[in-house]
Design a protein around this motif. Structure first.
Motif, PDB file in Angstrom:
ATOM      1  N   LEU A  42       0.825  -1.201   0.000  1.00 10.09           N
ATOM      2  CA  LEU A  42       0.000   0.000   0.000  1.00 10.09           C
ATOM      3  C   LEU A  42       0.863   1.257   0.000  1.00 10.09           C
ATOM      4  CD1 LEU A  42      -2.778  -1.093   2.523  1.00 10.09           C
ATOM      5  CD2 LEU A  42      -3.089  -0.596   0.084  1.00 10.09           C
ATOM      6  N   GLY A  43       2.014   1.208   0.669  1.00 15.16           N
ATOM      7  CA  GLY A  43       2.932   2.346   0.647  1.00 15.16           C
ATOM      8  C   GLY A  43       3.440   2.626  -0.753  1.00 15.16           C
ATOM      9  N   TYR A  44       3.759   1.578  -1.492  1.00 13.82           N
ATOM     10  CA  TYR A  44       4.194   1.756  -2.882  1.00 13.82           C
ATOM     11  C   TYR A  44       3.057   2.363  -3.714  1.00 13.82           C
ATOM     12  CZ  TYR A  44       7.856  -1.551  -1.447  1.00 13.82           C
ATOM     13  OH  TYR A  44       8.882  -2.185  -0.798  1.00 13.82           O
ATOM     14  N   ALA A  45       1.833   1.891  -3.458  1.00 14.67           N
ATOM     15  CA  ALA A  45       0.683   2.423  -4.191  1.00 14.67           C
ATOM     16  C   ALA A  45       0.484   3.903  -3.905  1.00 14.67           C
ATOM     17  CB  ALA A  45      -0.581   1.636  -3.827  1.00 14.67           C
ATOM     18  N   VAL A  46       0.621   4.284  -2.635  1.00 14.44           N
ATOM     19  CA  VAL A  46       0.468   5.697  -2.269  1.00 14.44           C
ATOM     20  C   VAL A  46       1.552   6.543  -2.926  1.00 14.44           C
ATOM     21  CG1 VAL A  46       0.653   7.334  -0.350  1.00 14.44           C
ATOM     22  CG2 VAL A  46      -0.773   5.301  -0.128  1.00 14.44           C
ATOM     23  N   LEU A  47       2.772   6.030  -2.974  1.00 18.84           N
ATOM     24  CA  LEU A  47       3.851   6.779  -3.620  1.00 18.84           C
ATOM     25  C   LEU A  47       3.548   6.990  -5.094  1.00 18.84           C
ATOM     26  CD1 LEU A  47       6.571   8.138  -3.586  1.00 18.84           C
ATOM     27  CD2 LEU A  47       7.669   5.897  -3.806  1.00 18.84           C
ATOM     28  N   ALA A  48       3.058   5.957  -5.765  1.00 17.16           N
ATOM     29  CA  ALA A  48       2.695   6.094  -7.181  1.00 17.16           C
ATOM     30  C   ALA A  48       1.578   7.121  -7.356  1.00 17.16           C
ATOM     31  CB  ALA A  48       2.277   4.739  -7.744  1.00 17.16           C
ATOM     32  N   LEU A  49       0.588   7.091  -6.467  1.00 21.61           N
ATOM     33  CA  LEU A  49      -0.513   8.054  -6.540  1.00 21.61           C
ATOM     34  C   LEU A  49      -0.019   9.481  -6.310  1.00 21.61           C
ATOM     35  CD1 LEU A  49      -3.284   6.096  -4.596  1.00 21.61           C
ATOM     36  CD2 LEU A  49      -3.330   6.703  -7.027  1.00 21.61           C
ATOM     37  N   LEU A  50       0.896   9.656  -5.367  1.00 22.09           N
ATOM     38  CA  LEU A  50       1.419  10.994  -5.091  1.00 22.09           C
ATOM     39  C   LEU A  50       2.237  11.525  -6.265  1.00 22.09           C
ATOM     40  CD1 LEU A  50       2.511  10.542  -1.368  1.00 22.09           C
ATOM     41  CD2 LEU A  50       0.533  11.818  -2.220  1.00 22.09           C
ATOM     42  N   LEU A  51       3.042  10.661  -6.879  1.00 21.90           N
ATOM     43  CA  LEU A  51       3.793  11.083  -8.063  1.00 21.90           C
ATOM     44  C   LEU A  51       2.835  11.489  -9.175  1.00 21.90           C
ATOM     45  CD1 LEU A  51       6.662   8.419  -8.175  1.00 21.90           C
ATOM     46  CD2 LEU A  51       6.793  10.790  -7.390  1.00 21.90           C
ATOM     47  N   PHE A  52       1.773  10.705  -9.344  1.00 18.65           N
ATOM     48  CA  PHE A  52       0.750  11.057 -10.337  1.00 18.65           C
ATOM     49  C   PHE A  52       0.158  12.433 -10.037  1.00 18.65           C
ATOM     50  CE2 PHE A  52      -3.834  11.457 -10.873  1.00 18.65           C
ATOM     51  CZ  PHE A  52      -3.941  11.435 -12.249  1.00 18.65           C
ATOM     52  N   ARG A  53      -0.178  12.678  -8.765  1.00 16.43           N
ATOM     53  CA  ARG A  53      -0.826  13.950  -8.410  1.00 16.43           C
ATOM     54  C   ARG A  53       0.099  15.134  -8.628  1.00 16.43           C
ATOM     55  NH1 ARG A  53      -3.329  17.666  -8.675  1.00 16.43           N
ATOM     56  NH2 ARG A  53      -5.023  18.477  -7.374  1.00 16.43           N
ATOM     57  N   PHE A 105       2.541  16.875   1.299  1.00 18.26           N
ATOM     58  CA  PHE A 105       3.901  16.944   1.834  1.00 18.26           C
ATOM     59  C   PHE A 105       4.128  15.876   2.905  1.00 18.26           C
ATOM     60  CE2 PHE A 105       6.905  18.537   5.021  1.00 18.26           C
ATOM     61  CZ  PHE A 105       8.027  18.753   4.221  1.00 18.26           C
ATOM     62  N   ILE A 106       3.178  15.743   3.823  1.00 11.08           N
ATOM     63  CA  ILE A 106       3.345  14.788   4.925  1.00 11.08           C
ATOM     64  C   ILE A 106       3.281  13.351   4.417  1.00 11.08           C
ATOM     65  CG2 ILE A 106       2.247  13.919   7.025  1.00 11.08           C
ATOM     66  CD1 ILE A 106       1.570  16.834   7.696  1.00 11.08           C
ATOM     67  N   LEU A 107       2.427  13.073   3.440  1.00 15.36           N
ATOM     68  CA  LEU A 107       2.373  11.724   2.875  1.00 15.36           C
ATOM     69  C   LEU A 107       3.654  11.391   2.123  1.00 15.36           C
ATOM     70  CD1 LEU A 107      -1.311  11.394   1.622  1.00 15.36           C
ATOM     71  CD2 LEU A 107      -0.230  10.157   3.499  1.00 15.36           C
ATOM     72  N   LEU A 108       4.197  12.369   1.397  1.00 15.07           N
ATOM     73  CA  LEU A 108       5.475  12.133   0.717  1.00 15.07           C
ATOM     74  C   LEU A 108       6.581  11.854   1.729  1.00 15.07           C
ATOM     75  CD1 LEU A 108       5.423  14.809  -2.140  1.00 15.07           C
ATOM     76  CD2 LEU A 108       5.611  12.331  -2.437  1.00 15.07           C
ATOM     77  N   ALA A 109       6.579  12.605   2.836  1.00 22.82           N
ATOM     78  CA  ALA A 109       7.577  12.363   3.877  1.00 22.82           C
ATOM     79  C   ALA A 109       7.393  10.988   4.499  1.00 22.82           C
ATOM     80  CB  ALA A 109       7.480  13.447   4.957  1.00 22.82           C
ATOM     81  N   GLN A 110       6.139  10.575   4.663  1.00 24.18           N
ATOM     82  CA  GLN A 110       5.872   9.281   5.291  1.00 24.18           C
ATOM     83  C   GLN A 110       6.307   8.117   4.401  1.00 24.18           C
ATOM     84  OE1 GLN A 110       5.218   8.988   8.247  1.00 24.18           O
ATOM     85  NE2 GLN A 110       4.096   7.114   8.714  1.00 24.18           N
ATOM     86  N   VAL A 111       5.950   8.152   3.126  1.00 29.60           N
ATOM     87  CA  VAL A 111       6.356   7.045   2.250  1.00 29.60           C
ATOM     88  C   VAL A 111       7.861   7.114   1.969  1.00 29.60           C
ATOM     89  CG1 VAL A 111       4.081   6.770   1.213  1.00 29.60           C
ATOM     90  CG2 VAL A 111       5.724   8.324   0.156  1.00 29.60           C
ATOM     91  N   GLY A 112       8.407   8.334   1.940  1.00 27.71           N
ATOM     92  CA  GLY A 112       9.850   8.467   1.723  1.00 27.71           C
ATOM     93  C   GLY A 112      10.653   7.863   2.860  1.00 27.71           C
ATOM     94  N   THR A 113      10.243   8.145   4.091  1.00 25.30           N
ATOM     95  CA  THR A 113      10.943   7.552   5.234  1.00 25.30           C
ATOM     96  C   THR A 113      10.673   6.056   5.319  1.00 25.30           C
ATOM     97  OG1 THR A 113       9.079   8.222   6.657  1.00 25.30           O
ATOM     98  CG2 THR A 113      11.026   9.656   6.608  1.00 25.30           C
ATOM     99  N   GLY A 114       9.505   5.635   4.836  1.00 26.36           N
ATOM    100  CA  GLY A 114       9.206   4.206   4.830  1.00 26.36           C
ATOM    101  C   GLY A 114      10.149   3.419   3.940  1.00 26.36           C
ATOM    102  N   LEU A 115      10.615   4.039   2.875  1.00 26.72           N
ATOM    103  CA  LEU A 115      11.542   3.368   1.968  1.00 26.72           C
ATOM    104  C   LEU A 115      12.884   3.080   2.621  1.00 26.72           C
ATOM    105  CD1 LEU A 115      10.884   5.393  -1.325  1.00 26.72           C
ATOM    106  CD2 LEU A 115      10.124   3.065  -0.823  1.00 26.72           C
ATOM    107  N   ILE A 116      13.208   3.826   3.667  1.00 24.59           N
ATOM    108  CA  ILE A 116      14.509   3.622   4.333  1.00 24.59           C
ATOM    109  C   ILE A 116      14.325   3.319   5.815  1.00 24.59           C
ATOM    110  CG2 ILE A 116      15.868   4.990   2.695  1.00 24.59           C
ATOM    111  CD1 ILE A 116      15.641   7.358   4.623  1.00 24.59           C
ATOM    112  N   SER A 117      13.182   2.718   6.176  1.00 24.90           N
ATOM    113  CA  SER A 117      12.923   2.354   7.568  1.00 24.90           C
ATOM    114  C   SER A 117      13.205   0.872   7.791  1.00 24.90           C
ATOM    115  CB  SER A 117      11.466   2.658   7.942  1.00 24.90           C
ATOM    116  OG  SER A 117      11.246   4.047   8.009  1.00 24.90           O
ATOM    117  N   ASP A 118      13.464   0.517   9.049  1.00 23.38           N
ATOM    118  CA  ASP A 118      13.735  -0.868   9.421  1.00 23.38           C
ATOM    119  C   ASP A 118      13.196  -1.093  10.834  1.00 23.38           C
ATOM    120  OD1 ASP A 118      14.680  -3.381   9.995  1.00 23.38           O
ATOM    121  OD2 ASP A 118      16.760  -2.963   9.491  1.00 23.38           O
ATOM    122  N   ASP A 119      12.229  -2.020  10.970  1.00 26.92           N
ATOM    123  CA  ASP A 119      11.661  -2.271  12.286  1.00 26.92           C
ATOM    124  C   ASP A 119      12.497  -3.245  13.118  1.00 26.92           C
ATOM    125  OD1 ASP A 119      11.164  -4.711  11.141  1.00 26.92           O
ATOM    126  OD2 ASP A 119       8.987  -4.641  11.377  1.00 26.92           O
TER     127      ASP A 119
END
Length: 223
Positions: A42-53, A105-119
């Motif tokens: 879903l994070g990848y999907a949101v990133l694609a949607l944000l790039l589209f927007r 902006f906040i969604l881009l920051a969230q998916v961007g940090t998700g790409l480099i996060s590690d639980d």
């Protein structure tokens, strides 16, 4: 009253897909465990949607373009005093525009940090190996704590605004995002919403998806 096409179909589809995806992200992120696989998808999907927007905000229908709702401080103050011109009620109002830009902006920051996060359990972003451990730790902390709370706050404000407009101003904001049209007291420019523009939007969405796929694959390639 004049019926005017305000929201083109691509903008409406984006809006509802983003809403469903963000809801899914909140649920899967809260559940954790095996649901984290869907959380990442879903994070990848949101990133694609944000790039589209971001692209559609430059070439989309009139009221979907960022240029139509870029307001200065003066316009915002006049709106809060109830002195805005009629066309400010057609697309995004000055206050609504702030909400849109903040959410993007906040969604881009969230998916961007998700790409480099590690639980540090079983889930990590595809681009973790490209950054330092300190950066991963900082991104993970933001993603799991600060970013999540900001998104929840904006979602609550968004729903509250819809309720206030419905009860106080007697405006059904969701109806326009479903049908695309608004009944306005004065004619304003309509958004172009043709087969050609819809095919253009589809090509932009596919290109955005391809960019996200490339980013994900980039982190999986071994040398």
């Amino acid at each position: 009253m004049h019926p005017v096409r305000i929201w083109d179909l691509p903008t409406r589809v984006f809006h509802w897909l983003l809403a469903l995806s963000v809801f899914g992200l909140i649920v899967t992120g809260t559940l954790g465990g095996s649901w984290m696989n869907w959380h990442m998808r879903l994070g990848y999907a949101v990133l694609a949607l944000l790039l589209f927007r971001l692209v559609w905000g430059l070439i989309g229908g009139h009221w979907s373009r960022f240029a139509s709702f870029l307001y200065g401080p003066g316009a915002l103050m006049r709106y809060l005093r109830g002195q805005s011109p009629a066309d400010h009620s057609a697309g995004h109002s000055p206050l609504g525009a702030l909400s849109v830009f903040a959410l993007l902006f906040i969604l881009l920051a969230q998916v961007g940090t998700g790409l480099i996060s590690d639980d540090e359990i079983a889930t990590f972003g595809p681009l973790v190996r490209f950054v330092s451990g300190e950066t991963v730790a900082a991104a993970t902390g933001y993603h799991k704590e600060v970013g999540k709370l900001l998104i929840l706050g904006l979602v609550v404000l968004h729903i509250a605004a819809i309720v206030v407009y419905r009860l106080v101003k007697r405006q059904a904001l969701t109806r326009a995002m479903l049908t695309g049209d608004k009944q306005l007291p004065a004619p304003v420019p309509a958004s172009r919403d043709t087969l050609g523009t819809r095919l253009l939007a589809l090509s932009v969405l596919l290109a955005s998806g391809a960019v996200v796929w490339w980013l994900v694959r980039l982190g999986q390639v071994t040398y």
